[in-house]
Write an enzyme that holds these catalytic residues in place. Sequence first.
Site, PDB file in Angstrom:
ATOM      1  CE1 TYR A  96      25.399  36.980  64.941  1.00 46.85           C
ATOM      2  CE2 TYR A  96      27.367  37.702  63.780  1.00 46.85           C
ATOM      3  CZ  TYR A  96      26.457  36.716  64.101  1.00 46.85           C
ATOM      4  OH  TYR A  96      26.608  35.471  63.581  1.00 46.85           O
ATOM      5  NE  ARG A 141      36.231  38.883  41.767  1.00 45.82           N
ATOM      6  CZ  ARG A 141      37.000  39.537  40.881  1.00 45.82           C
ATOM      7  NH1 ARG A 141      36.921  40.844  40.757  1.00 45.82           N
ATOM      8  NH2 ARG A 141      37.846  38.870  40.134  1.00 45.82           N
ATOM      9  CE  LYS A 182      21.577  35.917  61.326  1.00 44.44           C
ATOM     10  NZ  LYS A 182      22.382  36.968  61.935  1.00 44.44           N
ATOM     11  CG  ASP A 221      23.750  44.916  62.039  1.00 42.69           C
ATOM     12  OD1 ASP A 221      22.635  44.589  61.576  1.00 42.69           O
ATOM     13  OD2 ASP A 221      24.664  44.096  62.262  1.00 42.69           O
TER      14      ASP A 221
END
Length: 387
Positions: free
Chosen positions: A106, A54, A203, A178
Amino acid sequence: MSPTPDNNPGFGTRAVHAGQRPDPTTGAIMPPIYQTSTYVQPELGRHLGYEYARVQNPTREALEGNIAALEGGAHGIAFASGLSAIEAVIKLLDAGDHVVSEENTYGGTNRMFNKVLSRLGVEFTFVDTRDPDQVRAALRPRTRLVHVETPTNPMMRLCDLEQMATIAHEGDALLMVDNTFATPFNQRPLERGADIVAHSTTKYLNGHSDVIGGMLVVDDDDLADRIHFVRKSTGAVPGPMDAWLVLRGTKTLHLRMRAHNENGMAVARFLEDHPASVAVFYPGLESHPQHELAARQMDGFTGMVSMELGSGERAKAFVDRTHLFALAESLGGVESMIGVPALMTHASVPEDRRAFMGVTDGLVRLSVGVEEIGDLLDDLDRALKEL
Ligand SMILES: *Cc1c(COP(=O)(O)O)cnc(C)c1O
């Protein structure tokens, strides 16, 4: 892992090499997929820099170094998704703190801010960041963050990144951008004063429609430490296989983005001239109201094009009739996709706010892929003629 060539290499060279070096054990040219949850420690109190996956994973670190080098930041911090990357930044704040956000983000970002994080006591104000005065007026003493997207999804609105950075910093807030739509090939917000770049690597960065992933890039060491602490403490990490796939994607980012930019421009011009379209939204068109800003702040305009067809019936008829343009949520893959934001990606945004922003039922969003442009235009032309 540090970038291999360190004499200020160009974008494409960084895309192929940054963050990676041949595997020290075998010389493997590709970074291994370290598919492990933990690492054996030689003795109590001594380890090899890796304790638990992690917190540390070499495949993930290669990807982080690669994307950080593309954005021009010192630190990349990978997440399980674009939304978990953005969420981690909000987790730097305390209850009662305030965020100013672009209203046309978004849809999932909007839903997370409005329906989840606001319940935990962080306050959000949504504004049109095309207008710097709206951003300035929304600042409060406890504003800690300004969050913008440019171009926005799906209306292709822009904000002036240098202005946004100045306003945020005047208010003692951080600026998060973003950069999913533009990608670092076309736009590098850190160079314009942003503090944090967020990505849905799902994306363009991955580009092959086979991974969900996210990334934050920052230059400030202390800010990076605080984000690392949040990620380690809350756990939204990507698996090594996904990190490896995205890294394979970023190696060709410059090649793919050149093709997306070129095809996006050709599709936008074709649609603009087509009698069936009411309006086309693409920052590369001279008709875009912010084209001058786009030309100043971006090196290319991506494969994202939106168009207004005038009614929900016409939009449905169009997206049901394209073949190469696949009807799907998501964007940025090598294959072309098409969708109706009001019914798909932005269905979670309340109807009145959608209407206010221009996200009508007749708005169609295209993610133009890297297929042959003649085939793409044929597909669109045939579907539009059948309306
Ligand atoms: C898809 C997307 C996100 C969310 O990313 P996920 O990887 O789906 O969590 C955030 N911002 C933009 C601009 C996006 O397109």
